[in-house]
Design an enzyme around this catalytic site. Structure first.
Site, PDB file in Angstrom:
ATOM      1  N   LYS A 213      11.021  58.705 -50.344  1.00 27.16           N
ATOM      2  CA  LYS A 213       9.975  59.743 -50.498  1.00 27.16           C
ATOM      3  C   LYS A 213      10.342  60.729 -51.606  1.00 27.16           C
ATOM      4  O   LYS A 213       9.581  60.954 -52.530  1.00 27.16           O
ATOM      5  CB  LYS A 213       9.820  60.599 -49.223  1.00 27.16           C
ATOM      6  CG  LYS A 213       9.393  59.904 -47.992  1.00 27.16           C
ATOM      7  CD  LYS A 213       9.199  60.914 -46.862  1.00 27.16           C
ATOM      8  CE  LYS A 213      10.438  61.710 -46.474  1.00 27.16           C
ATOM      9  NZ  LYS A 213      11.528  60.941 -45.854  1.00 27.16           N
TER      10      LYS A 213
ATOM     11  N   ARG B  58       5.434  66.116 -40.536  1.00 25.35           N
ATOM     12  CA  ARG B  58       6.410  65.222 -39.906  1.00 25.35           C
ATOM     13  C   ARG B  58       6.102  64.992 -38.439  1.00 25.35           C
ATOM     14  O   ARG B  58       6.856  64.308 -37.755  1.00 25.35           O
ATOM     15  CB  ARG B  58       7.812  65.808 -40.049  1.00 25.35           C
ATOM     16  CG  ARG B  58       8.710  65.006 -40.992  1.00 25.35           C
ATOM     17  CD  ARG B  58      10.022  65.700 -41.061  1.00 25.35           C
ATOM     18  NE  ARG B  58      11.105  64.924 -41.586  1.00 25.35           N
ATOM     19  CZ  ARG B  58      11.475  64.902 -42.866  1.00 25.35           C
ATOM     20  NH1 ARG B  58      10.794  65.537 -43.760  1.00 25.35           N
ATOM     21  NH2 ARG B  58      12.531  64.214 -43.223  1.00 25.35           N
TER      22      ARG B  58
ATOM     23  N   ARG C 251      24.377  57.800 -50.330  1.00 29.78           N
ATOM     24  CA  ARG C 251      24.065  59.103 -50.927  1.00 29.78           C
ATOM     25  C   ARG C 251      25.077  60.151 -50.470  1.00 29.78           C
ATOM     26  O   ARG C 251      25.570  60.932 -51.266  1.00 29.78           O
ATOM     27  CB  ARG C 251      22.646  59.543 -50.541  1.00 29.78           C
ATOM     28  CG  ARG C 251      22.322  60.937 -51.071  1.00 29.78           C
ATOM     29  CD  ARG C 251      20.869  61.286 -50.911  1.00 29.78           C
ATOM     30  NE  ARG C 251      20.505  61.428 -49.505  1.00 29.78           N
ATOM     31  CZ  ARG C 251      19.311  61.768 -49.095  1.00 29.78           C
ATOM     32  NH1 ARG C 251      18.345  61.971 -49.965  1.00 29.78           N
ATOM     33  NH2 ARG C 251      19.053  61.897 -47.817  1.00 29.78           N
TER      34      ARG C 251
ATOM     35  N   ARG D 230      24.826  62.935 -48.471  1.00 33.71           N
ATOM     36  CA  ARG D 230      24.506  64.364 -48.320  1.00 33.71           C
ATOM     37  C   ARG D 230      25.124  64.841 -47.010  1.00 33.71           C
ATOM     38  O   ARG D 230      25.525  64.022 -46.187  1.00 33.71           O
ATOM     39  CB  ARG D 230      22.974  64.499 -48.290  1.00 33.71           C
ATOM     40  CG  ARG D 230      22.448  65.820 -48.746  1.00 33.71           C
ATOM     41  CD  ARG D 230      20.940  65.770 -48.916  1.00 33.71           C
ATOM     42  NE  ARG D 230      20.240  65.515 -47.654  1.00 33.71           N
ATOM     43  CZ  ARG D 230      18.974  65.136 -47.582  1.00 33.71           C
ATOM     44  NH1 ARG D 230      18.265  64.951 -48.672  1.00 33.71           N
ATOM     45  NH2 ARG D 230      18.406  64.930 -46.402  1.00 33.71           N
TER      46      ARG D 230
ATOM     47  N   ARG E 180      18.130  61.046 -36.973  1.00 32.26           N
ATOM     48  CA  ARG E 180      16.960  61.251 -37.850  1.00 32.26           C
ATOM     49  C   ARG E 180      16.007  60.060 -37.769  1.00 32.26           C
ATOM     50  O   ARG E 180      14.786  60.227 -37.818  1.00 32.26           O
ATOM     51  CB  ARG E 180      17.425  61.487 -39.293  1.00 32.26           C
ATOM     52  CG  ARG E 180      17.917  62.911 -39.504  1.00 32.26           C
ATOM     53  CD  ARG E 180      18.859  63.045 -40.680  1.00 32.26           C
ATOM     54  NE  ARG E 180      18.286  62.691 -41.946  1.00 32.26           N
ATOM     55  CZ  ARG E 180      19.001  62.327 -43.022  1.00 32.26           C
ATOM     56  NH1 ARG E 180      20.308  62.284 -42.950  1.00 32.26           N
ATOM     57  NH2 ARG E 180      18.399  62.034 -44.139  1.00 32.26           N
TER      58      ARG E 180
HETATM   59  P1  B4P Z   1      15.001  59.493 -50.195  1.00 30.21           P
HETATM   60  O1  B4P Z   1      14.417  58.633 -49.149  1.00 30.21           O
HETATM   61  O2  B4P Z   1      14.193  59.759 -51.417  1.00 30.21           O
HETATM   62  O3  B4P Z   1      15.498  60.810 -49.430  1.00 30.21           O
HETATM   63  P2  B4P Z   1      14.698  62.026 -48.847  1.00 30.21           P
HETATM   64  O4  B4P Z   1      13.316  62.116 -49.355  1.00 30.21           O
HETATM   65  O5  B4P Z   1      15.578  63.160 -49.201  1.00 30.21           O
HETATM   66  O6  B4P Z   1      14.538  61.781 -47.304  1.00 30.21           O
HETATM   67  P3  B4P Z   1      14.996  62.526 -45.989  1.00 30.21           P
HETATM   68  O7  B4P Z   1      13.923  62.219 -45.001  1.00 30.21           O
HETATM   69  O8  B4P Z   1      16.369  62.066 -45.675  1.00 30.21           O
HETATM   70  O9  B4P Z   1      15.176  64.078 -46.245  1.00 30.21           O
HETATM   71  P4  B4P Z   1      14.277  65.385 -46.201  1.00 30.21           P
HETATM   72  O10 B4P Z   1      14.809  66.198 -47.325  1.00 30.21           O
HETATM   73  O11 B4P Z   1      12.816  65.122 -46.204  1.00 30.21           O
HETATM   74  O12 B4P Z   1      16.367  58.886 -50.790  1.00 30.21           O
HETATM   75  C1  B4P Z   1      17.496  58.592 -50.034  1.00 30.21           C
HETATM   76  C2  B4P Z   1      18.513  57.813 -50.879  1.00 30.21           C
HETATM   77  O13 B4P Z   1      18.033  56.492 -51.127  1.00 30.21           O
HETATM   78  C3  B4P Z   1      18.804  58.394 -52.272  1.00 30.21           C
HETATM   79  O14 B4P Z   1      20.178  58.338 -52.508  1.00 30.21           O
HETATM   80  C4  B4P Z   1      18.053  57.497 -53.240  1.00 30.21           C
HETATM   81  O15 B4P Z   1      18.650  57.402 -54.502  1.00 30.21           O
HETATM   82  C5  B4P Z   1      18.077  56.164 -52.520  1.00 30.21           C
HETATM   83  N1  B4P Z   1      16.898  55.351 -52.826  1.00 30.21           N
HETATM   84  C6  B4P Z   1      15.616  55.776 -52.773  1.00 30.21           C
HETATM   85  N2  B4P Z   1      14.780  54.754 -53.119  1.00 30.21           N
HETATM   86  C7  B4P Z   1      15.584  53.662 -53.362  1.00 30.21           C
HETATM   87  C8  B4P Z   1      15.317  52.296 -53.760  1.00 30.21           C
HETATM   88  N3  B4P Z   1      14.073  51.849 -53.959  1.00 30.21           N
HETATM   89  N4  B4P Z   1      16.360  51.465 -53.897  1.00 30.21           N
HETATM   90  C9  B4P Z   1      17.637  51.902 -53.706  1.00 30.21           C
HETATM   91  N5  B4P Z   1      17.946  53.186 -53.338  1.00 30.21           N
HETATM   92  C10 B4P Z   1      16.928  54.053 -53.187  1.00 30.21           C
HETATM   93  O16 B4P Z   1      14.633  66.059 -44.783  1.00 30.21           O
HETATM   94  C11 B4P Z   1      15.932  66.521 -44.435  1.00 30.21           C
HETATM   95  C12 B4P Z   1      15.878  67.337 -43.122  1.00 30.21           C
HETATM   96  O17 B4P Z   1      15.074  68.546 -43.324  1.00 30.21           O
HETATM   97  C13 B4P Z   1      15.229  66.648 -41.914  1.00 30.21           C
HETATM   98  O18 B4P Z   1      16.135  65.853 -41.198  1.00 30.21           O
HETATM   99  C14 B4P Z   1      14.744  67.895 -41.088  1.00 30.21           C
HETATM  100  O19 B4P Z   1      15.796  68.463 -40.352  1.00 30.21           O
HETATM  101  C15 B4P Z   1      14.325  68.905 -42.145  1.00 30.21           C
HETATM  102  N6  B4P Z   1      12.869  68.835 -42.460  1.00 30.21           N
HETATM  103  C16 B4P Z   1      12.318  68.452 -43.655  1.00 30.21           C
HETATM  104  N7  B4P Z   1      10.972  68.511 -43.584  1.00 30.21           N
HETATM  105  C17 B4P Z   1      10.659  68.937 -42.326  1.00 30.21           C
HETATM  106  C18 B4P Z   1       9.436  69.170 -41.632  1.00 30.21           C
HETATM  107  N8  B4P Z   1       8.233  68.966 -42.239  1.00 30.21           N
HETATM  108  N9  B4P Z   1       9.476  69.595 -40.342  1.00 30.21           N
HETATM  109  C19 B4P Z   1      10.646  69.816 -39.747  1.00 30.21           C
HETATM  110  N10 B4P Z   1      11.844  69.595 -40.332  1.00 30.21           N
HETATM  111  C20 B4P Z   1      11.864  69.158 -41.603  1.00 30.21           C
END
Ligand code: B4P
Length: 184
Positions: A14, A89, A128, A130, A141
């Site tokens: 995403k 979400r 990754r 993090r 998650r």
């Molecule tokens: P992504 O999948 O892009 O990671 P993300 O968007 O950061 O997802 P995530 O759901 O973990 O985090 P978020 O910040 O929304 O990439 C992951 C990895 O995969 C990267 O290293 C990338 O390079 C790699 N990758 C991607 N595509 C690839 C491909 N095609 N091939 C190979 N590798 C690839 O949320 C984090 C936390 O914030 C949540 O757990 C929650 O606690 C909170 N949060 C966020 N939004 C919220 C909401 N609306 N409500 C409540 N809590 C919320």
């Protein structure tokens, strides 16, 4: 102008795809995860509260996230279009978003669902590394995604807005498909 919602489990790409598309289309990228991580780093009141939930892999309480998104959608730069990445979400957030979009007189065009098998998700997140990308938190998650976020797929399908994409391909291939899908 595009107004898009990106849905998908953690690690589905995403954030990766939203950043690329927002740059190419010159629209705003609104990532609730990034906004929350900035609040945590800045040690704001919101950040202090959010950290507790994020470290455990739980969703941050709806009202905190909604206030943050409301403030962001009222800013002028979103007028040229936006991608909401990681919000909504759960169904309550989706219903709140419908009201919020009425408030700012906007509508979302499409909801993009990125689909990736679980084993690939875990590999990507561990690579990754993090702070919340450790095995125990990732497992939680993914559970939270299945329980609370996945029902949004039916929610938006019923509204005729859902477009599903295979997110298991290389990053540039997913971007290419994504661009075709949003133009179709
Ligand atoms: P992504 O999948 O892009 O990671 P993300 O968007 O950061 O997802 P995530 O759901 O973990 O985090 P978020 O910040 O929304 O990439 C992951 C990895 O995969 C990267 O290293 C990338 O390079 C790699 N990758 C991607 N595509 C690839 C491909 N095609 N091939 C190979 N590798 C690839 O949320 C984090 C936390 O914030 C949540 O757990 C929650 O606690 C909170 N949060 C966020 N939004 C919220 C909401 N609306 N409500 C409540 N809590 C919320």
């Amino acid at each position: 102008m595009a107004r898009l919602i990106f849905l998908g489990p953690p690690g589905s790409g995403k954030g990766t795809q939203a950043a690329q598309l927002a740059q190419d289309e010159q629209i705003s990228h609104i990532s609730t995860g990034e906004l929350l991580r900035k609040a945590v780093a800045d040690k704001t009141d919101l950040g202090v509260k959010a950290k507790y939930y994020m470290d455990k892999g739980e969703l941050v309480p709806d009202q905190l996230v909604l206030d943050m998104v409301r403030e962001r959608l009222h800013k002028l730069d979103v007028q040229s279009g936006w991608i909401l990445d990681g919000f909504p979400r759960n169904v309550a957030q989706a219903e709140s978003l419908e009201n919020l979009l009425k408030e700012v007189a906007q509508v979302s065009d499409s909801v993009i669902s990125l689909e990736v098998p679980d084993d690939l998700l875990v590999d990507r997140l561990l690579a990754r590394g993090r702070k919340d990308d450790n095995e125990e938190t990732i497992r939680r998650r993914l559970e939270v995604y299945r329980e609370q976020t996945a029902p949004l797929i039916d929610f938006y399908r019923a509204r005729g807005q859902l477009k599903s994409i295979d997110g298991a391909q290389p990053i540039s291939s997913v971007t290419a498909v994504l661009k075709q899908v949003i133009c179709s």
